[in-house]
Design a protein around this motif. Structure first.
Motif, mmCIF file in Angstrom:
data_model
loop_
_atom_site.group_PDB
_atom_site.id
_atom_site.type_symbol
_atom_site.label_atom_id
_atom_site.label_comp_id
_atom_site.label_asym_id
_atom_site.label_seq_id
_atom_site.Cartn_x
_atom_site.Cartn_y
_atom_site.Cartn_z
ATOM 1 N N ALA A 286 0.853 -1.190 0.000
ATOM 2 C CA ALA A 286 0.000 0.000 0.000
ATOM 3 C C ALA A 286 0.885 1.236 0.000
ATOM 4 C CB ALA A 286 -0.918 0.010 1.220
ATOM 5 N N GLU A 287 0.676 2.094 -0.979
ATOM 6 C CA GLU A 287 1.417 3.342 -1.084
ATOM 7 C C GLU A 287 0.395 4.469 -1.231
ATOM 8 O OE1 GLU A 287 5.119 3.259 -3.368
ATOM 9 O OE2 GLU A 287 4.609 1.194 -3.925
ATOM 10 N N VAL A 288 0.346 5.338 -0.223
ATOM 11 C CA VAL A 288 -0.682 6.380 -0.174
ATOM 12 C C VAL A 288 0.002 7.748 -0.135
ATOM 13 C CG1 VAL A 288 -2.724 7.224 1.030
ATOM 14 C CG2 VAL A 288 -2.114 4.789 1.168
ATOM 15 N N PRO A 289 -0.324 8.652 -1.069
ATOM 16 C CA PRO A 289 0.249 10.006 -1.027
ATOM 17 C C PRO A 289 -0.140 10.720 0.265
ATOM 18 C CG PRO A 289 -0.851 9.579 -3.127
ATOM 19 C CD PRO A 289 -1.232 8.470 -2.209
ATOM 20 N N MET A 290 0.791 11.500 0.792
ATOM 21 C CA MET A 290 0.536 12.276 1.995
ATOM 22 C C MET A 290 0.226 13.725 1.626
ATOM 23 S SD MET A 290 3.662 10.610 4.225
ATOM 24 C CE MET A 290 3.481 11.715 5.633
ATOM 25 N N ALA A 291 -0.674 14.325 2.371
ATOM 26 C CA ALA A 291 -1.082 15.696 2.075
ATOM 27 C C ALA A 291 0.061 16.685 2.295
ATOM 28 C CB ALA A 291 -2.280 16.082 2.930
ATOM 29 N N ARG A 292 0.962 16.360 3.193
ATOM 30 C CA ARG A 292 2.154 17.184 3.409
ATOM 31 C C ARG A 292 3.309 16.262 3.748
ATOM 32 N NH1 ARG A 292 3.869 17.615 8.525
ATOM 33 N NH2 ARG A 292 2.433 17.157 10.244
ATOM 34 N N SER B 162 13.155 11.970 4.352
ATOM 35 C CA SER B 162 11.975 12.776 4.080
ATOM 36 C C SER B 162 10.940 11.883 3.416
ATOM 37 C CB SER B 162 12.320 13.953 3.160
ATOM 38 O OG SER B 162 11.161 14.703 2.861
ATOM 39 N N ARG B 163 9.675 12.004 3.824
ATOM 40 C CA ARG B 163 8.640 11.100 3.319
ATOM 41 C C ARG B 163 7.444 11.900 2.825
ATOM 42 N NH1 ARG B 163 7.802 6.028 3.413
ATOM 43 N NH2 ARG B 163 9.659 5.718 4.681
ATOM 44 N N ARG B 164 6.978 11.566 1.614
ATOM 45 C CA ARG B 164 5.779 12.168 1.038
ATOM 46 C C ARG B 164 4.712 11.130 0.720
ATOM 47 N NH1 ARG B 164 6.251 17.424 -0.907
ATOM 48 N NH2 ARG B 164 8.317 18.337 -0.645
ATOM 49 N N THR B 165 5.057 9.840 0.887
ATOM 50 C CA THR B 165 4.143 8.744 0.575
ATOM 51 C C THR B 165 4.302 7.662 1.618
ATOM 52 O OG1 THR B 165 4.401 9.198 -1.792
ATOM 53 C CG2 THR B 165 3.459 7.063 -1.188
ATOM 54 N N SER B 166 3.196 7.105 2.082
ATOM 55 C CA SER B 166 3.282 5.953 2.968
ATOM 56 C C SER B 166 3.696 4.736 2.155
ATOM 57 C CB SER B 166 1.922 5.672 3.616
ATOM 58 O OG SER B 166 1.054 5.040 2.683
ATOM 59 N N ARG B 167 4.403 3.816 2.779
ATOM 60 C CA ARG B 167 4.776 2.555 2.134
ATOM 61 C C ARG B 167 4.634 1.451 3.183
ATOM 62 N NH1 ARG B 167 7.572 2.592 -2.617
ATOM 63 N NH2 ARG B 167 8.889 0.830 -2.045
ATOM 64 N N SER B 168 3.545 0.704 3.086
ATOM 65 C CA SER B 168 3.253 -0.344 4.060
ATOM 66 C C SER B 168 3.029 -1.674 3.357
ATOM 67 C CB SER B 168 1.992 0.002 4.870
ATOM 68 O OG SER B 168 2.212 1.085 5.742
ATOM 69 N N VAL B 169 3.269 -2.753 4.093
ATOM 70 C CA VAL B 169 2.872 -4.079 3.650
ATOM 71 C C VAL B 169 1.676 -4.495 4.488
ATOM 72 C CG1 VAL B 169 4.556 -5.191 5.186
ATOM 73 C CG2 VAL B 169 3.602 -6.470 3.266
ATOM 74 N N LEU B 170 0.624 -4.945 3.815
ATOM 75 C CA LEU B 170 -0.605 -5.373 4.475
ATOM 76 C C LEU B 170 -0.762 -6.881 4.312
ATOM 77 C CD1 LEU B 170 -3.100 -2.627 3.199
ATOM 78 C CD2 LEU B 170 -1.932 -2.694 5.408
ATOM 79 N N VAL B 171 -1.275 -7.523 5.345
ATOM 80 C CA VAL B 171 -1.574 -8.952 5.295
ATOM 81 C C VAL B 171 -3.019 -9.159 5.717
ATOM 82 C CG1 VAL B 171 -1.112 -11.209 6.348
ATOM 83 C CG2 VAL B 171 0.789 -9.729 5.667
ATOM 84 N N ARG B 172 -3.750 -9.931 4.926
ATOM 85 C CA ARG B 172 -5.094 -10.376 5.300
ATOM 86 C C ARG B 172 -5.086 -11.894 5.384
ATOM 87 N NH1 ARG B 172 -10.181 -8.391 1.895
ATOM 88 N NH2 ARG B 172 -9.083 -9.463 0.178
ATOM 89 N N SER C 223 -7.698 1.764 -4.498
ATOM 90 C CA SER C 223 -7.003 2.928 -5.061
ATOM 91 C C SER C 223 -5.512 2.952 -4.780
ATOM 92 C CB SER C 223 -7.631 4.224 -4.529
ATOM 93 O OG SER C 223 -8.995 4.303 -4.874
ATOM 94 N N HIS C 224 -5.082 2.324 -3.684
ATOM 95 C CA HIS C 224 -3.694 2.498 -3.263
ATOM 96 C C HIS C 224 -2.943 1.198 -2.978
ATOM 97 C CE1 HIS C 224 -4.569 6.757 -2.915
ATOM 98 N NE2 HIS C 224 -5.566 6.502 -2.093
#
Length: 403
Positions: free
Chosen positions: A15-21, A29-39, A385-386
């Motif tokens: 999951a990569e989600v743009p950050m508002a700031r 420096s980070r402008r996007t989240s970068r996570s691994v999700l498990v279901r 979306s992400h």
């Protein structure tokens, strides 16, 4: 696995989600989240987990965390969940997932966090239990008898000036602050000036203050920073490269500035080494960094046994399940010197989780979510979306039956 399976499908997503700031500090420096999700499914119930791999924290990348999850060889997971609720929690806690997904020398705690949280969430949901009940099974030594929603720290990163950050707060919101963390600048002298400016906006008699260098300073710079900041801060977090025990001890001994470990403290053995070298007073426990909520409890218990005081931190830009797990620990763990809750409501568009992020920005409180499990799932918007599915596997992971 073969035959009837308690543990069903496991799906791995990025999951990569743009950050508002942006969020920035001396190391990154980070402008996007970068996570691994498990279901995953356990006993017919679905659970979600998240890990936040950060190369400068644990050496993991998003790609390496996904690879670890897709190529893991674990003990038979069906045997983990073959007994009662309490037995399943204890067996999951005993797996040692960071080393199992990596190696003993190079563990994979963010990947382990995603898997552990998903399995624990599903196991609790299968039993209609709040995840707090699972924490109580293995973490009684550090838990409160009753939950308490703490005041979250305010973090000043280098994307905003003190005036810009504190100027957004009402007088009531400022009065409610109990801790402010200042992200260090590359230059210790400029960091001192930044701290002095930040102190103009708080009351030091009721609000503690720290500086976090994220390991960016050289040993010489870190010692200089300790001297410059000892009279201004309550502790200095990860001032130099991880596990430089000799320098950390000198900062404590020669400058009188207490040290908080962060990137230096991933597994309990790190705490043992720090204690042996008298290299720290505090430790920052973060759920992803420490391998999950059960792994974090192990770190908290070991820290307490060694006389180290603890902060419960976050990884920047947690997108959902990880944030929920942190809020539960924050409300349940006793004796924390500070707690972070992130700024998901400001960084991300609404509607990424069900329920939505809820943070009281006046009183700086983020309450845990009601169960079952950790009480939160990624929303269809986040997934569609992400997020991108890495693989769907049934059985999920390569497992081995103990000899």
């Amino acid at each position: 696995m073969s035959g009837s399976s308690v543990v069903g499908s496991v799906e791995v997503y990025t999951a990569e989600v743009p950050m508002a700031r942006p969020f920035a500090h001396a190391a990154h420096s980070r402008r996007t989240s970068r996570s691994v999700l498990v279901r995953c499914t356990v006993a017919g119930a679905t659970g979600w987990g998240e890990g936040a791999p950060r190369a400068y924290v644990t050496g993991e990348s998003l790609d390496s965390a996904v690879h670890a999850l897709l190529h893991a060889e674990l003990p038979d997971l069906d045997s983990v969940f073959a007994g009662s609720f309490d037995e399943g929690v204890r067996a999951l806690a005993a797996l040692g997932l960071p080393a199992a997904l990596g190696t003993a020398e190079r563990p994979a705690p963010a990947a382990a966090c995603a898997l552990e949280t998903a399995l624990l969430d599903a196991w609790c949901r299968a039993h209609g239990a709040d995840a707090a009940e699972a924490l109580a099974v293995v973490g009684g030594g550090v838990l409160r008898s009753r939950p308490h929603v703490p005041v979250s720290a305010l973090v000043l990163d280098s994307s905003r000036t003190p005036g810009e950050l504190f100027g957004t707060l009402s007088a009531e919101a400022r009065s409610c602050l109990t801790h402010v963390k200042v992200k260090g600048l590359p230059d210790p002298g400029e960091t001192r000036q930044l701290v002095r400016t930040a102190r103009e906006f708080i009351d030091p008699s009721r609000t503690t203050l720290s500086v976090d260098a994220n390991g960016a300073w050289s040993p010489v710079e870190a010692l200089h920073a300790g001297s410059l900041l000892a009279d201004l801060v309550d502790w200095l977090e990860e001032p130099t490269r991880p596990r430089d025990w000799a320098t950390l001890r000198r900062i404590e001994r020669d400058t009188g500035c207490p040290v908080m470990l962060d990137e230096s403290a991933v597994v309990p053995a790190d705490l043992d080494a720090a204690s042996a070298h008298q290299a720290a007073t505090y430790v920052n426990v973060r759920v992803s960094k420490c391998g999950g909520p059960l792994g974090s409890l192990r770190m908290l218990e070991r820290a307490r046994a060694l006389g180290l005081r603890c902060q419960l931190g976050v990884q920047v830009a947690e997108v959902g399940p990880l944030w929920a797990a942190g809020r539960l620990l924050a409300a349940r763990v006793a004796g924390l010197v500070a707690v972070e809750s992130g700024r998901q409501d400001e960084w991300f568009e609404p509607g990424l989780t069900v329920p939505a992020y809820t943070i009281d920005r006046t009183r700086h409180r983020a309450a845990p979510l009601p169960g079952p499990g950790f009480g939160l799932v990624p929303s269809p918007r986040l997934l569609h979306s992400h997020a991108h599915q890495a693989r769907l596997a049934t059985p999920p992971l390569t497992t081995r039956t103990p000899a």
